[in-house]
Design a protein around this motif. Sequence first.
Motif, PDB file in Angstrom:
ATOM      1  N   SER A  31      40.656  20.417 -26.803  1.00  0.00           N
ATOM      2  CA  SER A  31      40.234  19.770 -27.603  1.00  0.00           C
ATOM      3  C   SER A  31      41.180  20.580 -29.057  1.00  0.00           C
ATOM      4  O   SER A  31      40.728  20.243 -30.300  1.00  0.00           O
ATOM      5  CB  SER A  31      38.812  19.971 -28.190  1.00  0.00           C
ATOM      6  N   GLY A  32      41.696  21.627 -28.887  1.00  0.00           N
ATOM      7  CA  GLY A  32      42.359  22.391 -29.967  1.00  0.00           C
ATOM      8  C   GLY A  32      41.415  23.043 -30.720  1.00  0.00           C
ATOM      9  O   GLY A  32      41.735  23.421 -32.004  1.00  0.00           O
ATOM     10  N   GLY A  33      40.177  23.230 -30.314  1.00  0.00           N
ATOM     11  CA  GLY A  33      39.177  24.057 -30.778  1.00  0.00           C
ATOM     12  C   GLY A  33      38.141  22.997 -31.733  1.00  0.00           C
ATOM     13  O   GLY A  33      37.218  23.434 -32.524  1.00  0.00           O
ATOM     14  N   ASP A  34      38.360  21.897 -31.508  1.00  0.00           N
ATOM     15  CA  ASP A  34      37.556  20.736 -32.424  1.00  0.00           C
ATOM     16  C   ASP A  34      36.226  20.792 -31.774  1.00  0.00           C
ATOM     17  O   ASP A  34      35.266  20.405 -32.464  1.00  0.00           O
ATOM     18  CB  ASP A  34      38.288  19.361 -32.366  1.00  0.00           C
ATOM     19  N   LEU A  35      36.165  21.199 -30.406  1.00  0.00           N
ATOM     20  CA  LEU A  35      34.835  21.408 -29.784  1.00  0.00           C
ATOM     21  C   LEU A  35      34.682  22.918 -29.306  1.00  0.00           C
ATOM     22  O   LEU A  35      35.689  23.375 -29.241  1.00  0.00           O
ATOM     23  CB  LEU A  35      34.729  20.444 -28.538  1.00  0.00           C
ATOM     24  N   TRP A  36      33.553  23.310 -29.409  1.00  0.00           N
ATOM     25  CA  TRP A  36      33.319  24.736 -28.760  1.00  0.00           C
ATOM     26  C   TRP A  36      31.911  25.023 -28.185  1.00  0.00           C
ATOM     27  O   TRP A  36      30.973  24.154 -28.621  1.00  0.00           O
ATOM     28  CB  TRP A  36      33.531  25.815 -30.116  1.00  0.00           C
ATOM     29  N   ALA A  56      18.897  26.446 -18.043  1.00  0.00           N
ATOM     30  CA  ALA A  56      18.448  27.413 -17.048  1.00  0.00           C
ATOM     31  C   ALA A  56      19.101  27.403 -15.786  1.00  0.00           C
ATOM     32  O   ALA A  56      18.866  28.255 -15.092  1.00  0.00           O
ATOM     33  CB  ALA A  56      16.802  27.511 -17.172  1.00  0.00           C
ATOM     34  N   THR A  57      19.572  26.183 -15.376  1.00  0.00           N
ATOM     35  CA  THR A  57      19.984  26.062 -13.847  1.00  0.00           C
ATOM     36  C   THR A  57      21.523  26.552 -14.198  1.00  0.00           C
ATOM     37  O   THR A  57      22.249  26.691 -13.132  1.00  0.00           O
ATOM     38  CB  THR A  57      20.087  24.683 -13.574  1.00  0.00           C
ATOM     39  N   GLY A  58      22.324  26.819 -15.121  1.00  0.00           N
ATOM     40  CA  GLY A  58      23.610  27.135 -15.350  1.00  0.00           C
ATOM     41  C   GLY A  58      24.474  25.822 -15.227  1.00  0.00           C
ATOM     42  O   GLY A  58      25.522  26.318 -15.067  1.00  0.00           O
ATOM     43  N   ARG A  59      23.970  24.629 -15.460  1.00  0.00           N
ATOM     44  CA  ARG A  59      24.770  23.466 -15.138  1.00  0.00           C
ATOM     45  C   ARG A  59      25.022  22.660 -16.374  1.00  0.00           C
ATOM     46  O   ARG A  59      25.488  21.605 -16.531  1.00  0.00           O
ATOM     47  CB  ARG A  59      24.301  22.896 -14.147  1.00  0.00           C
ATOM     48  N   ALA A  60      24.582  23.248 -17.515  1.00  0.00           N
ATOM     49  CA  ALA A  60      24.375  22.550 -18.770  1.00  0.00           C
ATOM     50  C   ALA A  60      24.890  23.444 -19.945  1.00  0.00           C
ATOM     51  O   ALA A  60      24.779  24.744 -19.834  1.00  0.00           O
ATOM     52  CB  ALA A  60      22.931  21.989 -19.320  1.00  0.00           C
ATOM     53  N   CYS A  61      25.640  22.699 -20.973  1.00  0.00           N
ATOM     54  CA  CYS A  61      26.162  23.408 -22.187  1.00  0.00           C
ATOM     55  C   CYS A  61      25.948  22.308 -23.230  1.00  0.00           C
ATOM     56  O   CYS A  61      26.078  21.091 -23.208  1.00  0.00           O
ATOM     57  CB  CYS A  61      27.588  23.831 -22.000  1.00  0.00           C
ATOM     58  N   ASP A  62      26.169  23.072 -24.493  1.00  0.00           N
ATOM     59  CA  ASP A  62      26.054  22.176 -25.811  1.00  0.00           C
ATOM     60  C   ASP A  62      27.550  22.512 -26.420  1.00  0.00           C
ATOM     61  O   ASP A  62      28.019  23.524 -26.641  1.00  0.00           O
ATOM     62  CB  ASP A  62      25.030  22.638 -26.621  1.00  0.00           C
ATOM     63  N   LEU A  63      28.281  21.259 -26.819  1.00  0.00           N
ATOM     64  CA  LEU A  63      29.512  21.635 -27.285  1.00  0.00           C
ATOM     65  C   LEU A  63      29.488  20.945 -28.582  1.00  0.00           C
ATOM     66  O   LEU A  63      29.270  19.846 -28.712  1.00  0.00           O
ATOM     67  CB  LEU A  63      30.339  20.632 -26.261  1.00  0.00           C
ATOM     68  N   SER A  64      29.630  21.708 -29.772  1.00  0.00           N
ATOM     69  CA  SER A  64      29.760  21.214 -30.974  1.00  0.00           C
ATOM     70  C   SER A  64      30.955  20.910 -31.491  1.00  0.00           C
ATOM     71  O   SER A  64      31.926  21.220 -31.015  1.00  0.00           O
ATOM     72  CB  SER A  64      29.306  22.514 -31.931  1.00  0.00           C
TER      73      SER A  64
END
Length: 166
Positions: A31-36, A56-64
């Motif tokens: 994304s060229g840093g558009d998401l992090w 908590a399961t280690g399978r999720a992230c939030d991408l801003s």
Amino acid sequence: MNRKYTGNADGAAKGRRAGLKVLIDEVVRLSGGDLWNNGDFGIRNMKGKESLSVHATGRACDLSYRQMSKGKGGGRAAGVAWCKMLSKHSEAIGLEMIIDYFPEPFGRAWKCDRGGWVKYERAMVSGAPKGDWLHVEVSPQMADDAAAMKAAFKMIELELTGQVGG
């Protein structure tokens, strides 16, 4: 093709999982840093609930993708583009869910057991509407398989660079 949704059924992980780390790193890079990465592994309950968060399961992230983007300035357009890209390649990356907190009135979500997007018509997630991040969940298998996740993102990269058809 619809797949079973795991949710938090696999319980708390001991730490970060290699395949999810690859997903995060590749989305940020491509994304060229558009998401992090705005957060991934952490032992906690879901906001406002007594059940374990998929983070908590280690399978999720939030991408801003905030409007003051660290990358090319793609903001919301970059978030929408990556919603499309990730859901398009859902089988390859083991995608189980994306929550897009931005749309009114209450956000929207893509989920593997329905294979499509649903716009929420009532309050379902904290942070919607106008939340400027995506919540992304992957399967237990892909969360642990860095090599398979890298291979999947190689195909996504080839598509993004026009080296293979979309």
